[in-house]
Design a protein around this motif. Structure first.
Motif, PDB file in Angstrom:
ATOM      1  N   LEU A 127       2.649  10.776 -13.002  1.00 47.80           N
ATOM      2  CA  LEU A 127       1.259  10.751 -12.543  1.00 47.80           C
ATOM      3  C   LEU A 127       0.750  12.159 -12.275  1.00 47.80           C
ATOM      4  O   LEU A 127       1.507  13.045 -11.879  1.00 47.80           O
ATOM      5  N   THR A 128      -0.548  12.351 -12.467  1.00 53.64           N
ATOM      6  CA  THR A 128      -1.173  13.604 -12.046  1.00 53.64           C
ATOM      7  C   THR A 128      -1.282  13.581 -10.528  1.00 53.64           C
ATOM      8  O   THR A 128      -1.092  12.532  -9.891  1.00 53.64           O
ATOM      9  N   VAL A 129      -1.634  14.707  -9.951  1.00 56.58           N
ATOM     10  CA  VAL A 129      -1.811  14.781  -8.503  1.00 56.58           C
ATOM     11  C   VAL A 129      -2.887  13.792  -8.061  1.00 56.58           C
ATOM     12  O   VAL A 129      -2.706  13.049  -7.089  1.00 56.58           O
ATOM     13  N   GLU A 130      -3.992  13.751  -8.789  1.00 58.38           N
ATOM     14  CA  GLU A 130      -5.090  12.848  -8.442  1.00 58.38           C
ATOM     15  C   GLU A 130      -4.662  11.382  -8.533  1.00 58.38           C
ATOM     16  O   GLU A 130      -4.988  10.576  -7.667  1.00 58.38           O
ATOM     17  N   GLU A 131      -3.929  11.049  -9.578  1.00 57.25           N
ATOM     18  CA  GLU A 131      -3.449   9.676  -9.745  1.00 57.25           C
ATOM     19  C   GLU A 131      -2.455   9.297  -8.640  1.00 57.25           C
ATOM     20  O   GLU A 131      -2.496   8.179  -8.115  1.00 57.25           O
ATOM     21  N   ALA A 132      -1.586  10.234  -8.293  1.00 58.14           N
ATOM     22  CA  ALA A 132      -0.601   9.967  -7.238  1.00 58.14           C
ATOM     23  C   ALA A 132      -1.283   9.740  -5.895  1.00 58.14           C
ATOM     24  O   ALA A 132      -0.890   8.846  -5.140  1.00 58.14           O
ATOM     25  N   LEU A 133      -2.312  10.532  -5.611  1.00 59.63           N
ATOM     26  CA  LEU A 133      -3.032  10.368  -4.345  1.00 59.63           C
ATOM     27  C   LEU A 133      -3.793   9.040  -4.299  1.00 59.63           C
ATOM     28  O   LEU A 133      -3.965   8.463  -3.229  1.00 59.63           O
ATOM     29  N   ALA A 134      -4.237   8.558  -5.440  1.00 62.35           N
ATOM     30  CA  ALA A 134      -5.000   7.312  -5.495  1.00 62.35           C
ATOM     31  C   ALA A 134      -4.114   6.069  -5.531  1.00 62.35           C
ATOM     32  O   ALA A 134      -4.572   4.964  -5.240  1.00 62.35           O
ATOM     33  N   LYS A 135      -2.851   6.252  -5.877  1.00 58.37           N
ATOM     34  CA  LYS A 135      -1.957   5.103  -6.056  1.00 58.37           C
ATOM     35  C   LYS A 135      -1.495   4.532  -4.711  1.00 58.37           C
ATOM     36  O   LYS A 135      -1.090   5.264  -3.818  1.00 58.37           O
ATOM     37  N   THR A 136      -1.546   3.225  -4.604  1.00 55.50           N
ATOM     38  CA  THR A 136      -1.004   2.532  -3.440  1.00 55.50           C
ATOM     39  C   THR A 136       0.446   2.170  -3.742  1.00 55.50           C
ATOM     40  O   THR A 136       0.716   1.471  -4.715  1.00 55.50           O
ATOM     41  N   VAL A 137       1.341   2.675  -2.909  1.00 53.04           N
ATOM     42  CA  VAL A 137       2.772   2.436  -3.103  1.00 53.04           C
ATOM     43  C   VAL A 137       3.288   1.672  -1.889  1.00 53.04           C
ATOM     44  O   VAL A 137       3.058   2.075  -0.752  1.00 53.04           O
ATOM     45  N   ASP A 138       3.969   0.570  -2.142  1.00 52.90           N
ATOM     46  CA  ASP A 138       4.529  -0.232  -1.052  1.00 52.90           C
ATOM     47  C   ASP A 138       5.777   0.432  -0.480  1.00 52.90           C
ATOM     48  O   ASP A 138       6.546   1.078  -1.204  1.00 52.90           O
ATOM     49  N   ALA A 139       5.963   0.234   0.817  1.00 51.00           N
ATOM     50  CA  ALA A 139       7.176   0.717   1.478  1.00 51.00           C
ATOM     51  C   ALA A 139       8.365  -0.121   1.021  1.00 51.00           C
ATOM     52  O   ALA A 139       8.211  -1.269   0.600  1.00 51.00           O
ATOM     53  N   VAL A 140       9.541   0.463   1.095  1.00 51.87           N
ATOM     54  CA  VAL A 140      10.770  -0.250   0.754  1.00 51.87           C
ATOM     55  C   VAL A 140      11.157  -1.119   1.946  1.00 51.87           C
ATOM     56  O   VAL A 140      11.254  -0.632   3.079  1.00 51.87           O
ATOM     57  N   SER A 141      11.366  -2.395   1.692  1.00 53.56           N
ATOM     58  CA  SER A 141      11.750  -3.342   2.745  1.00 53.56           C
ATOM     59  C   SER A 141      13.046  -2.902   3.408  1.00 53.56           C
ATOM     60  O   SER A 141      14.006  -2.524   2.738  1.00 53.56           O
ATOM     61  N   GLY A 142      13.045  -2.919   4.736  1.00 46.75           N
ATOM     62  CA  GLY A 142      14.229  -2.502   5.477  1.00 46.75           C
ATOM     63  C   GLY A 142      14.266  -1.016   5.762  1.00 46.75           C
ATOM     64  O   GLY A 142      15.181  -0.541   6.429  1.00 46.75           O
ATOM     65  N   ALA A 143      13.293  -0.269   5.252  1.00 43.54           N
ATOM     66  CA  ALA A 143      13.207   1.178   5.495  1.00 43.54           C
ATOM     67  C   ALA A 143      11.734   1.591   5.541  1.00 43.54           C
ATOM     68  O   ALA A 143      11.334   2.594   4.964  1.00 43.54           O
ATOM     69  N   THR A 144      10.953   0.804   6.250  1.00 40.08           N
ATOM     70  CA  THR A 144       9.506   1.006   6.273  1.00 40.08           C
ATOM     71  C   THR A 144       9.109   2.365   6.849  1.00 40.08           C
ATOM     72  O   THR A 144       8.291   3.075   6.268  1.00 40.08           O
ATOM     73  N   TYR A 145       9.690   2.757   7.988  1.00 41.22           N
ATOM     74  CA  TYR A 145       9.313   4.028   8.610  1.00 41.22           C
ATOM     75  C   TYR A 145       9.682   5.212   7.717  1.00 41.22           C
ATOM     76  O   TYR A 145       8.895   6.143   7.555  1.00 41.22           O
ATOM     77  N   THR A 146      10.859   5.186   7.148  1.00 37.98           N
ATOM     78  CA  THR A 146      11.274   6.260   6.249  1.00 37.98           C
ATOM     79  C   THR A 146      10.385   6.279   5.015  1.00 37.98           C
ATOM     80  O   THR A 146       9.922   7.352   4.586  1.00 37.98           O
ATOM     81  N   SER A 147      10.089   5.117   4.450  1.00 38.55           N
ATOM     82  CA  SER A 147       9.197   5.032   3.285  1.00 38.55           C
ATOM     83  C   SER A 147       7.825   5.611   3.605  1.00 38.55           C
ATOM     84  O   SER A 147       7.269   6.389   2.822  1.00 38.55           O
TER      85      SER A 147
END
Length: 185
Positions: A127-147
């Protein structure tokens, strides 16, 4: 008369300290050893510091291979489960994300491993920087705070990088302080 000289001498000294205190010392940007970027840029020969936590990687002929961004100091206030989540972000020559890597940290190892195993670091690959900033990424289950720490560190750093790209790094362009204290012609 002695009081006047003492007063004037003190004002002159304070004035000198104030003016000298206004001129910022040259900022020395820490270097990154070549060994730290070789895993992401196998043909790397030079790592050039451009700005704070912003480095260009070049081959032996001087061709730009990509950019390395460190999330710190920009993400120092971003916390994961057990502390900061410092990242190294490698961008290819076209500005697309190649790698996101969690650097030395104080996260609980099993949470950090869950994030790695969950594929979070690869969520922005290509991804470009702009695409990465716009992308919604889910946290990893069981490691939400670290994610969330990783996601927020990445976002803070990429936003800072966008601001850095608007700067003029030309060596011939005088800055404010050079103009202010330049000799009059």
């Amino acid at each position: 008369m002695k009081t006047f000289r003492t007063l004037m001498g003190g004002l002159l000294m304070v004035g000198t300290m104030t003016i000298a205190g206004c001129v910022p010392a040259p900022v020395r940007i820490p270097e990154i050893p070549l060994s730290k970027v070789e895993p992401y840029f196998s043909e790397a020969a030079v790592v050039e510091a451009i700005d704070t936590a912003f480095y260009q990687v070049k081959d032996a002929q001087g061709t730009l291979l990509g950019t390395v961004l460190l999330s710190e100091p920009f993400s120092e206030s971003v916390m994961g489960y057990n502390g900061k989540t410092p990242l190294l972000i490698a961008l290819d020559a076209e500005g697309r994300i190649k790698n996101v890597v969690l650097l030395d940290n104080s996260e609980t190892p099993r949470f950090a491993q869950r994030v790695a195993n969950g594929g979070l670091y690869q969520a922005w690959d290509g991804l470009t920087v702009e695409e990465a900033l716009a992308k919604t990424v889910d946290a990893v289950s069981g490691a939400t705070y670290t994610s969330n720490g990783v996601k927020n560190s990445l976002a803070v750093r990429l936003e800072a990088y966008q601001r850095q790209l608007t700067k003029d790094y030309s060596a011939n362009k005088p800055g404010f302080w050079q103009k202010l204290f330049a000799p009059k012609r």
